[in-house]
Design an enzyme around this catalytic site. Structure first.
Site, PDB file in Angstrom:
ATOM      1  N   TRP A  41    -109.642  -7.479  36.812  1.00  0.00           N
ATOM      2  CA  TRP A  41    -109.454  -7.156  38.226  1.00  0.00           C
ATOM      3  C   TRP A  41    -110.590  -7.774  39.036  1.00  0.00           C
ATOM      4  CZ3 TRP A  41    -111.941  -4.770  42.249  1.00  0.00           C
ATOM      5  CH2 TRP A  41    -111.156  -4.293  43.306  1.00  0.00           C
ATOM      6  N   ARG A  99    -104.846   3.175  52.447  1.00  0.00           N
ATOM      7  CA  ARG A  99    -104.286   1.913  51.972  1.00  0.00           C
ATOM      8  C   ARG A  99    -102.793   2.023  51.626  1.00  0.00           C
ATOM      9  NH1 ARG A  99    -108.332   3.496  48.345  1.00  0.00           N
ATOM     10  NH2 ARG A  99    -107.634   4.356  46.358  1.00  0.00           N
ATOM     11  N   ASP A 100    -102.248   0.852  51.264  1.00  0.00           N
ATOM     12  CA  ASP A 100    -100.898   0.702  50.722  1.00  0.00           C
ATOM     13  C   ASP A 100     -99.809   1.044  51.741  1.00  0.00           C
ATOM     14  OD1 ASP A 100    -102.481   0.340  48.484  1.00  0.00           O
ATOM     15  OD2 ASP A 100    -102.045   2.309  47.641  1.00  0.00           O
ATOM     16  N   SER A 106    -102.680  -3.658  48.390  1.00  0.00           N
ATOM     17  CA  SER A 106    -101.230  -3.500  48.313  1.00  0.00           C
ATOM     18  C   SER A 106    -100.582  -3.212  49.665  1.00  0.00           C
ATOM     19  CB  SER A 106    -100.879  -2.376  47.345  1.00  0.00           C
ATOM     20  OG  SER A 106    -101.279  -2.710  46.041  1.00  0.00           O
ATOM     21  N   GLU A 136    -101.728   7.278  46.271  1.00  0.00           N
ATOM     22  CA  GLU A 136    -101.608   5.834  46.439  1.00  0.00           C
ATOM     23  C   GLU A 136    -100.146   5.408  46.462  1.00  0.00           C
ATOM     24  OE1 GLU A 136    -105.466   3.514  44.735  1.00  0.00           O
ATOM     25  OE2 GLU A 136    -103.852   3.844  43.291  1.00  0.00           O
ATOM     26  N   TRP A 184    -105.018 -12.005  36.557  1.00  0.00           N
ATOM     27  CA  TRP A 184    -104.755 -10.562  36.542  1.00  0.00           C
ATOM     28  C   TRP A 184    -103.624 -10.210  37.506  1.00  0.00           C
ATOM     29  CZ3 TRP A 184    -106.584  -5.724  34.751  1.00  0.00           C
ATOM     30  CH2 TRP A 184    -106.247  -4.615  35.539  1.00  0.00           C
ATOM     31  N   MET A 185    -102.763  -9.270  37.085  1.00  0.00           N
ATOM     32  CA  MET A 185    -101.715  -8.705  37.946  1.00  0.00           C
ATOM     33  C   MET A 185    -101.794  -7.196  37.908  1.00  0.00           C
ATOM     34  SD  MET A 185     -97.595  -8.584  37.204  1.00  0.00           S
ATOM     35  CE  MET A 185     -97.011 -10.076  37.989  1.00  0.00           C
ATOM     36  N   ASN A 186    -101.639  -6.547  39.108  1.00  0.00           N
ATOM     37  CA  ASN A 186    -101.311  -5.123  39.095  1.00  0.00           C
ATOM     38  C   ASN A 186    -100.179  -4.854  40.084  1.00  0.00           C
ATOM     39  OD1 ASN A 186    -104.174  -5.305  40.611  1.00  0.00           O
ATOM     40  ND2 ASN A 186    -103.214  -3.482  41.468  1.00  0.00           N
ATOM     41  N   ASP A 187    -100.314  -3.994  41.052  1.00  0.00           N
ATOM     42  CA  ASP A 187     -99.184  -3.446  41.816  1.00  0.00           C
ATOM     43  C   ASP A 187     -98.193  -4.491  42.327  1.00  0.00           C
ATOM     44  OD1 ASP A 187    -101.040  -1.451  41.541  1.00  0.00           O
ATOM     45  OD2 ASP A 187    -101.199  -0.978  43.667  1.00  0.00           O
TER      46      ASP A 187
END
Length: 515
Positions: free
Chosen positions: A82, A181-182, A118, A239, A55-58
């Site tokens: 995820w 976060r982030d 992230s 976010e 899985w990949m996201n940000d």
């Protein structure tokens, strides 16, 4: 500050079962085994960044370090769903040819037990500093923490850009903040700055918190300020913030972020969550003053968590986004992988219009095969369509229509039987429509038609994605597509009238991802 850290006891009693190096090796071993057992790569991209399995996201930590571009990303190597977030890693010397690197971060230490969420990266003294969110799932919810999570900002450092040493937590959340976060870090006026997405427990509103440091490793998290806060009572979280200068004025800033909770309004905000920007003015020690209110950055079905970075020559600001959308069907999961990133794009800002334009990075001409196909000028009518390509998986087409001399109610491009990019003259909108009922993916996204006579559509198609740049970035569309085998023909069409095609060019594009 430990006095308000609900994870302190939990962190003290937690002991990782394996070392970080062992967890990284296990992640890469599992990913390789899954890739070798894959049986269907029909939708795996030829030239977009994607995990070779899992899985990949940000996109995270975008940076140029030692003459090489580094793209990190949220990654779950053990499943196409995820899960506990790792940081995957891909590098390039030219933004065209990419090579997968070993997994950079794995969760499981005292600072990031349940996930390395992230963040961003900066270079200093020939080292690469990565800031990320350490995520914890707590035992039980409380009235002040109904989501039963804890998040703080962590630091990892590398001398070679491949192997990272975790230095632990450096910024803990202020009292009353659970979602936190982030981190995005930058240098300005002799100091380092960090902005984080946040959500306060009292008002439940999305906002950004600002911190500062002299040396990257020591941050006084007892001193902080709210940089910006939503005025929309439905928006519960901001976010993936980015905060950067555009142009020569140091105080002219673009604030890029993802507000969660905006309600759809006619043609706007149709995705589950949005990614957009504000423009304004800010200098250290002063307030953030908004000049241009929030605008969506991309009009497609799949665009989120975009982050910017500087080109190798430090002259251009580039951007990458996640080419997917939360809580939407993702058919490639059945193939053992999920998620990809947009093409690298260049950002351009007009202070007079407040428009932030995205254009394909100039390096992307390196994707083109040597042969170029000319698209001749032609007038289409109800009884004709023009096939441009029969069954190509990866190509670029740059085509122009004359909107003043075109009379059709609907005209544009058909991609197979289920994707169409067209002008709707009844609503005066440019529309990208996809229809995959077998995957529960159906619907359109649109933007207002440009006011110019000529409509230029610059389109990149990969095995499972389409990216459209309208009139030199006046608008963009980024969407995932999932055509059946043999259903990839590209055609021009017109319905109920004529379409005046001025002409254009086409290129087949090369596969440039090395596993």
């Amino acid at each position: 500050m430990a006095s308000h850290s609900p994870v302190t006891q939990d962190a003290q009693r937690y002991r990782p079962r394996d070392t970080h190096a062992e967890r990284l090796a296990a992640a890469d071993k599992a990913a390789l085994a899954r890739w070798n057992s894959a049986t269907n790569t029909a939708w795996y991209p030829d030239y977009h960044l994607a995990p070779f399995t899992g899985w990949m996201n940000d996109p995270n930590g975008l940076v140029c370090f030692r003459d090489r571009y580094h793209v990190f990303y949220q990654y779950h190597p053990y499943s196409s769903d995820w899960g506990p977030m790792h940081w995957g890693h891909i590098t390039s010397e030219d933004l065209v040819h990419w090579q997968h690197q070993p997994t950079a971060l794995a969760p499981g230490d005292a600072c990031d037990r349940d996930g390395c969420f992230s963040g961003s990266a900066v270079t200093c003294d020939d080292k690469l500093y990565m800031f990320y969110t350490g995520h914890f799932v707590l035992d039980a919810p409380t009235p002040s923490n109904p989501d039963a999570i804890y998040e703080h900002q962590c630091l990892a450092v590398s001398s070679d850009g491949i192997h990272f040493e975790k230095l632990g937590a450096v910024v803990r959340p202020p009292p009353g903040y659970v979602h936190f976060r982030d981190p995005k870090v930058w240098f300005q006026e002799g100091r380092w700055w960090m902005v984080c997405g946040a959500r306060d427990s009292a008002k439940d509103l999305g906002q950004l918190l600002l911190f500062t440091s002299d040396d990257l490793e020591h941050w006084d998290d007892s001193v902080w300020q709210v940089l910006a806060v939503t005025e929309d009572k439905n928006v519960f979280m901001w976010e993936c913030p980015d905060f950067f200068t555009m142009g020569r004025r140091e105080d002219l800033k673009i604030l890029l972020f993802c507000p969660q909770g905006i309600r759809a309004n006619e043609y706007d905000y149709r995705n589950r969550f949005q990614n957009g920007y504000m423009a304004g003015h800010w200098l250290p020690g002063g307030p953030w003053t908004v000049q241009r209110e929030f605008r969506e950055l991309d009009r497609g079905h799949d665009f989120y968590a975009a982050q910017t970075f500087m080109s190798a020559d430090n002259q251009r600001r580039l951007i990458l986004g996640w080419l997917d959308m939360w809580e939407s069907p993702m058919p490639s999961k059945e193939h053992g992988w999920c998620g990809c990133l947009t093409l690298p794009r260049e950002l351009h800002y007009s202070e007079s219009t407040g428009l932030l334009r995205m254009l394909p990075a100039r390096e992307l001409v390196g994707l083109r095969a040597p042969e170029v196909t000319m698209v001749p000028g032609v007038v289409l009518d109800d009884n004709s369509d023009a096939q441009l390509l029969a069954d190509c998986t990866a190509y670029e087409v740059d085509i122009t229509f004359n909107t003043e001399t075109s009379t059709a109610e609907k005209y544009g491009l058909w991609l197979g039987a289920e994707v169409e990019l067209f002008v709707d003259t009844q609503s005066n909108r440019l529309v990208l429509n996809r229809h995959y009922p077998q995957y529960m993916l159906s619907g359109y996204r649109s933007c207002e038609m440009p006011t110019t006579v000529l409509l230029r559509l610059h389109v990149y198609v990969d095995r499972s994605s389409i990216e459209v740049f309208v009139n030199d970035g006046e608008a963009t569309f980024s969407s995932r597509i999932f055509p059946d085998e043999g259903d990839r023909a590209l055609r021009l069409f017109a319905i109920n009238g004529t379409a005046d095609v001025v002409g254009g060019n086409m290129w087949k594009l090369k596969a440039t991802i090395e596993h």
